[in-house]
Design a protein around this motif. Sequence first.
Motif, PDB file in Angstrom:
ATOM      1  N   VAL A 239       3.601 -17.127  35.517  1.00  0.00           N
ATOM      2  CA  VAL A 239       4.264 -16.309  34.962  1.00  0.00           C
ATOM      3  C   VAL A 239       4.166 -16.660  33.380  1.00  0.00           C
ATOM      4  O   VAL A 239       3.829 -17.833  32.755  1.00  0.00           O
ATOM      5  CB  VAL A 239       5.790 -16.260  35.185  1.00  0.00           C
ATOM      6  N   THR A 240       4.194 -15.529  32.524  1.00  0.00           N
ATOM      7  CA  THR A 240       4.536 -15.682  31.079  1.00  0.00           C
ATOM      8  C   THR A 240       5.744 -14.947  30.734  1.00  0.00           C
ATOM      9  O   THR A 240       6.264 -14.305  31.125  1.00  0.00           O
ATOM     10  CB  THR A 240       3.433 -14.904  30.417  1.00  0.00           C
ATOM     11  N   ARG A 241       6.654 -16.048  30.094  1.00  0.00           N
ATOM     12  CA  ARG A 241       7.982 -15.825  29.703  1.00  0.00           C
ATOM     13  C   ARG A 241       8.034 -15.491  28.027  1.00  0.00           C
ATOM     14  O   ARG A 241       7.236 -16.377  27.293  1.00  0.00           O
ATOM     15  CB  ARG A 241       8.978 -16.814  29.813  1.00  0.00           C
ATOM     16  N   VAL A 242       8.390 -14.216  27.699  1.00  0.00           N
ATOM     17  CA  VAL A 242       8.521 -13.678  26.438  1.00  0.00           C
ATOM     18  C   VAL A 242       9.798 -13.718  25.803  1.00  0.00           C
ATOM     19  O   VAL A 242      10.726 -13.391  26.471  1.00  0.00           O
ATOM     20  CB  VAL A 242       7.849 -12.330  26.482  1.00  0.00           C
ATOM     21  N   ALA A 243       9.916 -14.099  24.656  1.00  0.00           N
ATOM     22  CA  ALA A 243      11.045 -14.037  23.834  1.00  0.00           C
ATOM     23  C   ALA A 243      10.577 -13.466  22.555  1.00  0.00           C
ATOM     24  O   ALA A 243      10.075 -14.022  21.661  1.00  0.00           O
ATOM     25  CB  ALA A 243      11.495 -15.716  23.528  1.00  0.00           C
ATOM     26  N   CYS A 244      11.389 -12.546  22.237  1.00  0.00           N
ATOM     27  CA  CYS A 244      11.075 -11.801  21.013  1.00  0.00           C
ATOM     28  C   CYS A 244      12.374 -11.857  19.919  1.00  0.00           C
ATOM     29  O   CYS A 244      13.589 -12.091  20.726  1.00  0.00           O
ATOM     30  CB  CYS A 244      11.169 -10.128  21.222  1.00  0.00           C
ATOM     31  N   LEU A 245      12.312 -12.125  18.858  1.00  0.00           N
ATOM     32  CA  LEU A 245      13.154 -12.854  17.873  1.00  0.00           C
ATOM     33  C   LEU A 245      13.354 -11.843  16.988  1.00  0.00           C
ATOM     34  O   LEU A 245      12.573 -11.046  16.355  1.00  0.00           O
ATOM     35  CB  LEU A 245      12.870 -14.135  17.230  1.00  0.00           C
ATOM     36  N   ASP A 246      14.980 -11.648  16.544  1.00  0.00           N
ATOM     37  CA  ASP A 246      15.420 -10.924  15.354  1.00  0.00           C
ATOM     38  C   ASP A 246      14.889 -11.612  14.409  1.00  0.00           C
ATOM     39  O   ASP A 246      14.484 -12.679  14.171  1.00  0.00           O
ATOM     40  CB  ASP A 246      16.887 -10.765  15.706  1.00  0.00           C
ATOM     41  N   GLN A 247      15.030 -10.842  12.957  1.00  0.00           N
ATOM     42  CA  GLN A 247      14.853 -11.385  11.709  1.00  0.00           C
ATOM     43  C   GLN A 247      16.071 -12.404  11.348  1.00  0.00           C
ATOM     44  O   GLN A 247      17.123 -12.424  12.200  1.00  0.00           O
ATOM     45  CB  GLN A 247      14.748 -10.210  10.792  1.00  0.00           C
ATOM     46  N   ALA A 248      15.655 -13.141  10.470  1.00  0.00           N
ATOM     47  CA  ALA A 248      16.766 -14.245  10.274  1.00  0.00           C
ATOM     48  C   ALA A 248      17.899 -13.551   9.288  1.00  0.00           C
ATOM     49  O   ALA A 248      18.271 -14.336   8.071  1.00  0.00           O
ATOM     50  CB  ALA A 248      15.998 -15.233   9.465  1.00  0.00           C
ATOM     51  N   ALA A 249      18.379 -12.704   9.688  1.00  0.00           N
ATOM     52  CA  ALA A 249      19.692 -12.335   9.157  1.00  0.00           C
ATOM     53  C   ALA A 249      21.170 -12.860   9.689  1.00  0.00           C
ATOM     54  O   ALA A 249      21.982 -13.129   8.875  1.00  0.00           O
ATOM     55  CB  ALA A 249      19.827 -10.858   9.401  1.00  0.00           C
ATOM     56  N   ARG A 250      20.969 -13.256  10.993  1.00  0.00           N
ATOM     57  CA  ARG A 250      21.983 -13.779  11.822  1.00  0.00           C
ATOM     58  C   ARG A 250      21.493 -14.732  12.741  1.00  0.00           C
ATOM     59  O   ARG A 250      20.489 -14.391  13.377  1.00  0.00           O
ATOM     60  CB  ARG A 250      23.226 -13.104  12.198  1.00  0.00           C
ATOM     61  N   PRO A 251      21.855 -15.863  13.078  1.00  0.00           N
ATOM     62  CA  PRO A 251      21.347 -16.798  14.175  1.00  0.00           C
ATOM     63  C   PRO A 251      21.369 -16.415  15.681  1.00  0.00           C
ATOM     64  O   PRO A 251      20.373 -16.858  16.324  1.00  0.00           O
ATOM     65  CB  PRO A 251      21.866 -18.136  13.702  1.00  0.00           C
ATOM     66  N   GLU A 252      22.297 -15.765  15.807  1.00  0.00           N
ATOM     67  CA  GLU A 252      22.347 -15.469  17.211  1.00  0.00           C
ATOM     68  C   GLU A 252      21.238 -14.951  17.968  1.00  0.00           C
ATOM     69  O   GLU A 252      21.046 -15.492  19.170  1.00  0.00           O
ATOM     70  CB  GLU A 252      23.572 -14.586  17.735  1.00  0.00           C
ATOM     71  N   GLU A 253      20.524 -14.112  17.473  1.00  0.00           N
ATOM     72  CA  GLU A 253      19.188 -13.792  18.129  1.00  0.00           C
ATOM     73  C   GLU A 253      18.005 -14.116  17.302  1.00  0.00           C
ATOM     74  O   GLU A 253      16.799 -13.607  17.575  1.00  0.00           O
ATOM     75  CB  GLU A 253      19.484 -12.128  18.231  1.00  0.00           C
ATOM     76  N   SER A 254      17.897 -14.707  16.188  1.00  0.00           N
ATOM     77  CA  SER A 254      16.728 -14.938  15.480  1.00  0.00           C
ATOM     78  C   SER A 254      16.573 -16.313  15.681  1.00  0.00           C
ATOM     79  O   SER A 254      15.352 -17.063  15.304  1.00  0.00           O
ATOM     80  CB  SER A 254      17.124 -14.690  14.029  1.00  0.00           C
ATOM     81  N   VAL A 255      17.381 -17.255  16.195  1.00  0.00           N
ATOM     82  CA  VAL A 255      16.917 -18.785  16.597  1.00  0.00           C
ATOM     83  C   VAL A 255      17.050 -19.023  18.072  1.00  0.00           C
ATOM     84  O   VAL A 255      17.676 -18.634  18.643  1.00  0.00           O
ATOM     85  CB  VAL A 255      17.749 -19.684  15.751  1.00  0.00           C
ATOM     86  N   PHE A 256      15.598 -19.361  18.440  1.00  0.00           N
ATOM     87  CA  PHE A 256      15.613 -19.688  20.021  1.00  0.00           C
ATOM     88  C   PHE A 256      14.933 -20.989  20.070  1.00  0.00           C
ATOM     89  O   PHE A 256      13.856 -21.263  19.730  1.00  0.00           O
ATOM     90  CB  PHE A 256      14.488 -18.746  20.464  1.00  0.00           C
ATOM     91  N   TRP A 257      15.611 -21.828  20.874  1.00  0.00           N
ATOM     92  CA  TRP A 257      15.233 -23.273  21.016  1.00  0.00           C
ATOM     93  C   TRP A 257      14.753 -23.661  22.437  1.00  0.00           C
ATOM     94  O   TRP A 257      15.397 -23.093  23.486  1.00  0.00           O
ATOM     95  CB  TRP A 257      16.338 -24.318  20.492  1.00  0.00           C
ATOM     96  N   MET A 258      13.744 -24.612  22.715  1.00  0.00           N
ATOM     97  CA  MET A 258      13.343 -24.977  23.758  1.00  0.00           C
ATOM     98  C   MET A 258      13.227 -26.587  23.778  1.00  0.00           C
ATOM     99  O   MET A 258      12.801 -26.999  22.918  1.00  0.00           O
ATOM    100  CB  MET A 258      11.992 -24.320  23.983  1.00  0.00           C
ATOM    101  N   GLU A 259      13.629 -26.925  24.964  1.00  0.00           N
ATOM    102  CA  GLU A 259      13.631 -28.472  25.151  1.00  0.00           C
ATOM    103  C   GLU A 259      12.524 -28.625  26.183  1.00  0.00           C
ATOM    104  O   GLU A 259      12.482 -28.143  27.099  1.00  0.00           O
ATOM    105  CB  GLU A 259      14.845 -28.925  25.675  1.00  0.00           C
ATOM    106  N   PHE A 260      11.312 -29.411  25.779  1.00  0.00           N
ATOM    107  CA  PHE A 260      10.232 -29.681  26.619  1.00  0.00           C
ATOM    108  C   PHE A 260      10.549 -31.172  27.110  1.00  0.00           C
ATOM    109  O   PHE A 260      10.853 -31.963  26.546  1.00  0.00           O
ATOM    110  CB  PHE A 260       8.842 -29.677  25.747  1.00  0.00           C
ATOM    111  N   GLN A 261      10.168 -31.215  28.133  1.00  0.00           N
ATOM    112  CA  GLN A 261       9.647 -32.715  29.074  1.00  0.00           C
ATOM    113  C   GLN A 261       8.091 -32.445  29.203  1.00  0.00           C
ATOM    114  O   GLN A 261       7.617 -31.777  29.887  1.00  0.00           O
ATOM    115  CB  GLN A 261      10.374 -32.811  30.292  1.00  0.00           C
TER     116      GLN A 261
END
Length: 302
Positions: A239-261
């Motif tokens: 599978v490919t997981r897609v995350a589309c991000l908002d512009q940097a007007a407010r962080p709730e939808e424009s910042v997306f973090w991922m923790e890798f192992q």
Amino acid sequence: MAPESLLVAGVGDIHGRFHRVEAWLDALEAARGRPVDMVLAVGDVEAFRHADDHRRKAAKRAMPAEFAEYADGVRAMRRPLYFIGGNNEDFEALHDAPDGFQLAPNVHYLGRAGLKELHGLRVGYLSGIHAPRFYEQPLKRPRSLDTAKQAGYFRVSEVEKVSALRDVDLMLLHEWPRGLPQRAQERDVPPPGRPLPSSWIGNPITRDLVERVHPKWVLCGHSHRAFAVTLGWQGGRTVTRVACLDQAARPEESVFWMEFQGREVVSAGWGLSGQVSWRAGSPWGLGSLPSLPEPEPLGTGI
């Protein structure tokens, strides 16, 4: 022994708001109780090296020319930022480095198209948006506003370069792949208050690219709204997981973090709270999007 984890923050179209994004990343680090190891920006960063260029050429010209402070050494980015080009950039400064370069300490342009290994991750990328008229035309030096606009369109040779990639952990695109709303509707019911975007959003070239490469994750921007969908391949075996991000007007939808192992994402979340919205093995889709903020109460009119 488990591999050391890596915290990666994706950021939507910055449009020159570097001070704001840095403050957001400070808040995310505080919430997660650890540093952000690197930041990936999905285009329309607008890193104009000179204040005059920003005032004349930026999409949001009324904003302060914040990147000039980083280029001049007045400020320094506190964590490494890697970005692709969108359709609004300082194309004159980027033109002679199609394979990328460092604009300022900790600020790196990845280039127009290719693959970079960053902190052990294989990151594929394609800058720009699709313009059918220019897709097979040579890239001209951006000497005017017109040729600068054309520099924001990807070319067939660049797409072919990326389409040959395999074993990609993350793919950075500026414009959405076409067909994401239809695929989401096949799998999910849109949450209340979140209508699906137009079925025409995105372009078929990046959709074909994702179908060929099968990256594990895709981050994209350009359309200034958050979206989440899973694309399945080989009968669902990959599978490919897609995350589309908002512009940097407010962080709730424009910042997306991922923790890798190692090279696998084990958890992910939106915004600055540090709250996990997805864990490995869970479904990824519209239900993974952040909750919409409560509407402000209406005034009494008194």
